[in-house]
Write an enzyme that holds these catalytic residues in place. Structure first.
Site, PDB file in Angstrom:
ATOM      1  N   CYS A 132       0.624  -1.101   0.331  1.00  0.00           N
ATOM      2  CA  CYS A 132      -0.351   0.303  -0.540  1.00  0.00           C
ATOM      3  C   CYS A 132       0.876   0.885   0.083  1.00  0.00           C
ATOM      4  CB  CYS A 132      -0.731  -0.016   1.365  1.00  0.00           C
ATOM      5  SG  CYS A 132      -2.077  -1.461   1.395  1.00  0.00           S
ATOM      6  N   ASN A 137     -10.139   0.265   0.591  1.00  0.00           N
ATOM      7  CA  ASN A 137      -8.865   0.279   0.381  1.00  0.00           C
ATOM      8  C   ASN A 137      -8.475  -0.226  -0.837  1.00  0.00           C
ATOM      9  OD1 ASN A 137      -6.349  -0.180   0.665  1.00  0.00           O
ATOM     10  ND2 ASN A 137      -6.113  -0.763   2.671  1.00  0.00           N
ATOM     11  N   HIS A 150      -3.513   7.229   3.397  1.00  0.00           N
ATOM     12  CA  HIS A 150      -3.309   5.942   2.839  1.00  0.00           C
ATOM     13  C   HIS A 150      -4.817   5.660   3.394  1.00  0.00           C
ATOM     14  CE1 HIS A 150      -4.085   2.188   1.313  1.00  0.00           C
ATOM     15  NE2 HIS A 150      -3.217   1.539   2.882  1.00  0.00           N
TER      16      HIS A 150
HETATM   17  O1  UT7 Z   1      -3.548  -1.124   3.889  1.00  0.00           O
HETATM   18  C1  UT7 Z   1      -2.887  -1.764   5.244  1.00  0.00           C
HETATM   19  C2  UT7 Z   1      -4.143  -2.340   4.952  1.00  0.00           C
HETATM   20  N1  UT7 Z   1      -5.428  -2.832   5.885  1.00  0.00           N
HETATM   21  C3  UT7 Z   1      -5.577  -2.551   7.320  1.00  0.00           C
HETATM   22  O2  UT7 Z   1      -5.967  -1.300   6.684  1.00  0.00           O
HETATM   23  C4  UT7 Z   1      -5.918  -3.045   8.482  1.00  0.00           C
HETATM   24  C5  UT7 Z   1      -5.809  -2.957   9.706  1.00  0.00           C
HETATM   25  N2  UT7 Z   1      -6.716  -2.847  10.339  1.00  0.00           N
HETATM   26  C6  UT7 Z   1      -8.126  -2.552  10.766  1.00  0.00           C
HETATM   27  O3  UT7 Z   1      -8.745  -1.270   9.737  1.00  0.00           O
HETATM   28  C7  UT7 Z   1      -9.562  -2.892  11.825  1.00  0.00           C
HETATM   29  O4  UT7 Z   1      -8.246  -3.808  12.519  1.00  0.00           O
HETATM   30  C8  UT7 Z   1     -10.168  -3.578  10.690  1.00  0.00           C
HETATM   31  C9  UT7 Z   1     -11.369  -3.257  10.955  1.00  0.00           C
HETATM   32  C10 UT7 Z   1      -9.481  -5.253   9.584  1.00  0.00           C
HETATM   33  C11 UT7 Z   1     -11.284  -4.757  11.914  1.00  0.00           C
HETATM   34  O5  UT7 Z   1     -11.459  -3.811  13.033  1.00  0.00           O
HETATM   35  P1  UT7 Z   1     -11.443  -4.101  15.372  1.00  0.00           P
HETATM   36  O6  UT7 Z   1     -11.701  -3.248  15.402  1.00  0.00           O
HETATM   37  O7  UT7 Z   1     -10.118  -4.641  15.371  1.00  0.00           O
HETATM   38  O8  UT7 Z   1     -11.908  -5.861  15.200  1.00  0.00           O
HETATM   39  P2  UT7 Z   1     -10.933  -7.232  14.979  1.00  0.00           P
HETATM   40  O9  UT7 Z   1      -9.959  -7.875  14.519  1.00  0.00           O
HETATM   41  O10 UT7 Z   1     -10.331  -6.875  16.491  1.00  0.00           O
HETATM   42  O11 UT7 Z   1     -12.427  -7.646  15.779  1.00  0.00           O
HETATM   43  C12 UT7 Z   1     -13.901  -7.593  16.905  1.00  0.00           C
HETATM   44  C13 UT7 Z   1     -15.066  -8.281  16.242  1.00  0.00           C
HETATM   45  C14 UT7 Z   1     -14.357  -9.992  16.822  1.00  0.00           C
HETATM   46  O12 UT7 Z   1     -14.990 -10.469  16.662  1.00  0.00           O
HETATM   47  P3  UT7 Z   1     -15.214 -11.308  18.560  1.00  0.00           P
HETATM   48  O13 UT7 Z   1     -13.558 -11.862  18.495  1.00  0.00           O
HETATM   49  O14 UT7 Z   1     -14.786  -9.837  19.228  1.00  0.00           O
HETATM   50  O15 UT7 Z   1     -16.282 -11.643  18.759  1.00  0.00           O
HETATM   51  C15 UT7 Z   1     -14.353 -10.150  14.682  1.00  0.00           C
HETATM   52  O16 UT7 Z   1     -14.567 -11.345  14.326  1.00  0.00           O
HETATM   53  O17 UT7 Z   1     -15.135  -8.242  14.603  1.00  0.00           O
HETATM   54  C16 UT7 Z   1     -15.456  -9.547  14.195  1.00  0.00           C
HETATM   55  N3  UT7 Z   1     -14.892  -9.127  13.244  1.00  0.00           N
HETATM   56  C17 UT7 Z   1     -16.429  -9.376  12.217  1.00  0.00           C
HETATM   57  N4  UT7 Z   1     -17.755  -8.637  12.572  1.00  0.00           N
HETATM   58  C18 UT7 Z   1     -18.365  -8.361  11.601  1.00  0.00           C
HETATM   59  C19 UT7 Z   1     -13.983  -9.131  11.952  1.00  0.00           C
HETATM   60  N5  UT7 Z   1     -14.614  -9.148  10.386  1.00  0.00           N
HETATM   61  C20 UT7 Z   1     -16.105  -9.070  11.004  1.00  0.00           C
HETATM   62  C21 UT7 Z   1     -17.029  -8.632   9.760  1.00  0.00           C
HETATM   63  N6  UT7 Z   1     -17.942  -8.060  10.223  1.00  0.00           N
HETATM   64  N7  UT7 Z   1     -16.676  -7.874   8.752  1.00  0.00           N
END
Ligand code: UT7
Length: 332
Positions: free
Chosen positions: A117, A288, A258
């Site tokens: 990215c 993204n 970004h």
């Molecule tokens: O160019 C670089 C690309 N990468 C990035 O920019 C990624 C950077 N990270 C992020 O943007 C965030 O970490 C995410 C958007 C990917 C995730 O958000 P988060 O607030 O960090 O959520 P998390 O991974 O801590 O997950 C929280 C909960 C989990 O469930 P439990 O374990 O709390 O029951 C996940 O399983 O959300 C769940 N989850 C979802 N639920 C509904 C993960 N993805 C989804 C989804 N829909 N799409």
């Protein structure tokens, strides 16, 4: 003998997004997610998806064509093409070679650059150095991605984030002493590969029926860790480039970050002490788009009049590698 560097600037911008819009609501029909979850966690409402025959090189060529048009530069005057991409049409030849042919350019040099990215910021710095040296007159620098081909559409933690598109700029010699390219700061931490990578398809895990079965040809990401690292490295590189040029955050007129996650951008804004209304955002509409995200946003910011002549523009990126980078330009 001291080396004389040619002053340079961005002389034109362009972008292209596929017509097909994939909304959060549509995604919620195929994976266990919701518009509410995606929007509150990321700021994304929808993304663009390339049609079957629409390749990275097609999107790149169209964005490139539009940037040449705004620069008012004839094709014969472009002698360098760099395409930043993680999703080339094929491993070789480079997408830049395909773009050169599609645009009918006679460039002296054409190559791809891979920094995930952060690719566009890396490509800009590379082109800037080559044009500044005096050896090249004008460079076409493109960020283009068809991420929909490497997204695992069964993995809700990644498939909601990414989209397709392309953005481009022309780097040219600058004749205005009051504006132009100031420079960039790039960085990398190769120990963090596993935070964000695509394991299959290279020499480590060549394509095989097993690698396909194991879904090794899709993006793998540790989202929370990437989030924390992103904020840290983007803040660090933005401060480094400002300090290097004797500038402070309050002098920045527009930040083009970004477009990965609104919460990452908000945290960065608060750490830098730059108000959110100085950040240009379009991730709600595109998600993204990796190496394409900054040049698409830059083009929209310029065309909408958000970036004004004489304004200090900061571009800041992070991505798989981990890689990161910032660049500064006093807008022409
Ligand atoms: O160019 C670089 C690309 N990468 C990035 O920019 C990624 C950077 N990270 C992020 O943007 C965030 O970490 C995410 C958007 C990917 C995730 O958000 P988060 O607030 O960090 O959520 P998390 O991974 O801590 O997950 C929280 C909960 C989990 O469930 P439990 O374990 O709390 O029951 C996940 O399983 O959300 C769940 N989850 C979802 N639920 C509904 C993960 N993805 C989804 C989804 N829909 N799409």
């Amino acid at each position: 003998m001291t080396q004389e560097f040619v002053p340079i600037t961005i002389s034109g911008t362009g972008s292209y997004a596929p017509k097909r819009i994939l909304t959060n609501a549509e995604l919620a029909e195929s994976v266990d997610t919701s518009d509410e979850w995606i929007f509150t966690r990321t700021g994304i409402r929808e993304r663009r998806i390339a049609t079957d025959g629409e390749l990275t090189s097609d999107m790149a060529a169209e964005a490139g064509r539009r940037s040449l048009e705004t620069a008012g530069i004839a094709r014969g005057e472009i002698d360098l093409v760099i395409v930043a991409t993680t999703t080339p049409d094929m491993p070789f030849p480079s997408t830049a070679c395909l773009v050169q042919h599609k645009l009918g350019l006679n460039s002296l040099a054409a190559f791809d650059l891979q920094a995930a990215c952060s690719g566009f910021i890396y490509a800009l710095e590379t082109a800037a150095g080559m044009v500044r040296s005096g050896a090249y007159r004008n460079a076409l620098v493109i960020g283009a991605e068809r991420l929909s081909t490497i997204v695992d559409w069964q993995d809700r933690s990644t498939c909601v984030l990414f989209g397709d598109g392309a953005g481009a700029v022309v780097i040219s010699r600058n004749h205005d002493p009051k504006s132009g390219w100031l420079g960039a700061k790039l960085g990398c931490d190769g120990s963090a590969v596993e935070l964000l990578h695509l394991p299959g398809g290279g020499c480590q895990i060549p394509a095989s029926s097993d690698s396909v079965e194991e879904r090794q040809h899709f993006i793998k990401m540790k989202g929370r860790e990437v989030f924390k690292a992103a904020v840290r490295v983007m803040e660090q590189s933005a401060l480094q480039i400002l300090e290097h040029h004797g500038l402070t955050a309050d002098q920045v007129g527009c930040v083009v970050p970004h477009q990965a996650n609104l919460r990452i951008i908000e945290t960065l804004a608060s750490r830098l002490g730059i108000p959110m209304d100085r950040f240009f955002l379009n991730l709600d509409r595109y998600g993204n788009t990796s190496a394409a995200s900054i040049p698409i946003a830059l083009d929209e910011a310029v065309r909408s009049g958000r970036i004004k002549s004489g304004e200090l523009v900061l571009m800041v990126a992070f991505g798989g590698g981990l890689t990161w980078g910032s660049s500064l330009i006093r807008w022409p």
